[in-house]
Design a protein around this motif. Sequence first.
Motif, PDB file in Angstrom:
ATOM      1  N   SER A   1       2.588   8.186   3.324  1.00 15.56           N
ATOM      2  CA  SER A   1       2.941   6.857   2.812  1.00 15.56           C
ATOM      3  C   SER A   1       1.821   6.188   2.026  1.00 15.56           C
ATOM      4  O   SER A   1       2.049   5.170   1.376  1.00 15.56           O
ATOM      5  CB  SER A   1       3.341   5.946   3.975  1.00 15.56           C
ATOM      6  OG  SER A   1       4.441   6.474   4.650  1.00 15.56           O
ATOM      7  N   PHE A   2       0.625   6.758   2.089  1.00 19.51           N
ATOM      8  CA  PHE A   2      -0.515   6.168   1.393  1.00 19.51           C
ATOM      9  C   PHE A   2      -1.031   7.087   0.296  1.00 19.51           C
ATOM     10  O   PHE A   2      -2.153   6.939  -0.182  1.00 19.51           O
ATOM     11  CB  PHE A   2      -1.604   5.808   2.409  1.00 19.51           C
ATOM     12  CG  PHE A   2      -1.060   4.907   3.480  1.00 19.51           C
ATOM     13  CD1 PHE A   2      -0.875   3.558   3.240  1.00 19.51           C
ATOM     14  CD2 PHE A   2      -0.667   5.421   4.703  1.00 19.51           C
ATOM     15  CE1 PHE A   2      -0.317   2.733   4.201  1.00 19.51           C
ATOM     16  CE2 PHE A   2      -0.107   4.609   5.682  1.00 19.51           C
ATOM     17  CZ  PHE A   2       0.071   3.259   5.423  1.00 19.51           C
ATOM     18  N   GLY A   3      -0.206   8.068  -0.084  1.00 15.36           N
ATOM     19  CA  GLY A   3      -0.548   8.958  -1.181  1.00 15.36           C
ATOM     20  C   GLY A   3      -1.504  10.075  -0.823  1.00 15.36           C
ATOM     21  O   GLY A   3      -1.981  10.780  -1.713  1.00 15.36           O
ATOM     22  N   GLN A   4      -1.775  10.284   0.448  1.00 15.42           N
ATOM     23  CA  GLN A   4      -2.700  11.329   0.870  1.00 15.42           C
ATOM     24  C   GLN A   4      -1.943  12.632   1.136  1.00 15.42           C
ATOM     25  O   GLN A   4      -0.891  12.613   1.780  1.00 15.42           O
ATOM     26  CB  GLN A   4      -3.436  10.906   2.142  1.00 15.42           C
ATOM     27  CG  GLN A   4      -4.274   9.659   1.966  1.00 15.42           C
ATOM     28  CD  GLN A   4      -4.819   9.154   3.296  1.00 15.42           C
ATOM     29  OE1 GLN A   4      -4.116   9.096   4.293  1.00 15.42           O
ATOM     30  NE2 GLN A   4      -6.095   8.792   3.293  1.00 15.42           N
TER      31      GLN A   4
ATOM     32  N   SER B   1       3.210  14.224   0.766  1.00 15.39           N
ATOM     33  CA  SER B   1       2.270  13.146   0.470  1.00 15.39           C
ATOM     34  C   SER B   1       2.664  12.031   1.430  1.00 15.39           C
ATOM     35  O   SER B   1       3.830  11.654   1.497  1.00 15.39           O
ATOM     36  CB  SER B   1       2.401  12.695  -0.982  1.00 15.39           C
ATOM     37  OG  SER B   1       3.694  12.193  -1.223  1.00 15.39           O
TER      38      SER B   1
ATOM     39  N   GLU C   1       0.812  -1.222   0.000  1.00 10.57           N
ATOM     40  CA  GLU C   1       0.000   0.000   0.000  1.00 10.57           C
ATOM     41  C   GLU C   1       0.844   1.270   0.000  1.00 10.57           C
ATOM     42  O   GLU C   1       0.345   2.345  -0.287  1.00 10.57           O
ATOM     43  CB  GLU C   1      -0.907   0.031   1.227  1.00 10.57           C
ATOM     44  CG  GLU C   1      -1.972  -1.037   1.241  1.00 10.57           C
ATOM     45  CD  GLU C   1      -2.835  -0.928   2.483  1.00 10.57           C
ATOM     46  OE1 GLU C   1      -2.276  -1.007   3.595  1.00 10.57           O
ATOM     47  OE2 GLU C   1      -4.045  -0.740   2.324  1.00 10.57           O
ATOM     48  N   HIS C   2       2.132   1.161   0.339  1.00  9.48           N
ATOM     49  CA  HIS C   2       2.984   2.343   0.446  1.00  9.48           C
ATOM     50  C   HIS C   2       3.207   3.001  -0.906  1.00  9.48           C
ATOM     51  O   HIS C   2       3.454   2.343  -1.903  1.00  9.48           O
ATOM     52  CB  HIS C   2       4.329   1.992   1.073  1.00  9.48           C
ATOM     53  CG  HIS C   2       4.252   1.763   2.540  1.00  9.48           C
ATOM     54  ND1 HIS C   2       5.249   1.125   3.251  1.00  9.48           N
ATOM     55  CD2 HIS C   2       3.304   2.087   3.455  1.00  9.48           C
ATOM     56  CE1 HIS C   2       4.906   1.067   4.525  1.00  9.48           C
ATOM     57  NE2 HIS C   2       3.726   1.643   4.662  1.00  9.48           N
ATOM     58  N   LYS C   3       3.141   4.317  -0.873  1.00  8.47           N
ATOM     59  CA  LYS C   3       3.407   5.146  -2.047  1.00  8.47           C
ATOM     60  C   LYS C   3       4.704   5.919  -1.795  1.00  8.47           C
ATOM     61  O   LYS C   3       5.206   5.986  -0.686  1.00  8.47           O
ATOM     62  CB  LYS C   3       2.270   6.157  -2.259  1.00  8.47           C
ATOM     63  CG  LYS C   3       0.883   5.556  -2.319  1.00  8.47           C
ATOM     64  CD  LYS C   3       0.616   4.920  -3.644  1.00  8.47           C
ATOM     65  CE  LYS C   3      -0.826   4.544  -3.814  1.00  8.47           C
ATOM     66  NZ  LYS C   3      -1.168   3.201  -3.442  1.00  8.47           N
ATOM     67  N   HIS C   4       5.214   6.543  -2.842  1.00 12.54           N
ATOM     68  CA  HIS C   4       6.413   7.375  -2.729  1.00 12.54           C
ATOM     69  C   HIS C   4       6.078   8.615  -1.889  1.00 12.54           C
ATOM     70  O   HIS C   4       5.064   9.262  -2.112  1.00 12.54           O
ATOM     71  CB  HIS C   4       6.884   7.783  -4.124  1.00 12.54           C
ATOM     72  CG  HIS C   4       8.154   8.549  -4.132  1.00 12.54           C
ATOM     73  ND1 HIS C   4       9.376   7.984  -3.848  1.00 12.54           N
ATOM     74  CD2 HIS C   4       8.393   9.853  -4.372  1.00 12.54           C
ATOM     75  CE1 HIS C   4      10.307   8.899  -3.920  1.00 12.54           C
ATOM     76  NE2 HIS C   4       9.737  10.051  -4.240  1.00 12.54           N
TER      77      HIS C   4
END
Length: 186
Positions: free
Chosen positions: A100-103, A98, A73-76
């Motif tokens: 870790s979840f793109g929020q 942003s 689930e982690h995002k950049h």
Amino acid sequence: MLSPTMQPPVRPPHRGYALALALFLGLAGAPALAQKSARYCPSFLAVEGAPEPTHRGEISFSPYTHHWRRSPEHKHVVLVALDEQLPGDRLCGVSLFSNSFGQPSVYVYAGQQFIDVLGVPQLFVKLTAGILYGYVQPYEDKVPLNHNGFSPAIIPVIGYQLTPHDSVQLKVLGNAGLMFSYGRRF
């Protein structure tokens, strides 16, 4: 469980985008304000009689975060932060990132900087505390004490001053990971 005829509720666009954009646009002129000695930090953070800092502020950028436990689930994670330096090695600032979840997320904080750590003039430590906003459904349980996206945060930073204006920093994100960043004083 949804029946075949029921559809999940449609969520409105994430309000964090609007909050992050408003803060970013509001701070776009902050370096110019800092150079004119305008204050955007509360005056109670200043230490009476302390020497004035040699610079007014710092902007930092983090292109990489290392998570202790990797998740699909982690995002950049990308972060931009702006600090104002106050007398007595105190500081206050805001970080836009942003998570870790793109929020889109915001961290508003105050803190203390300790220089010449362990007798090394270039080594410094910062300790900041503040309010974090951005971890909302379905990730509200990823930070402690979260209430409607708001949670308290304490972030220690270890840094090394490369030049009078440039530094590299390591932000410790509790049991989540480490954030690597570059700082530029002005």
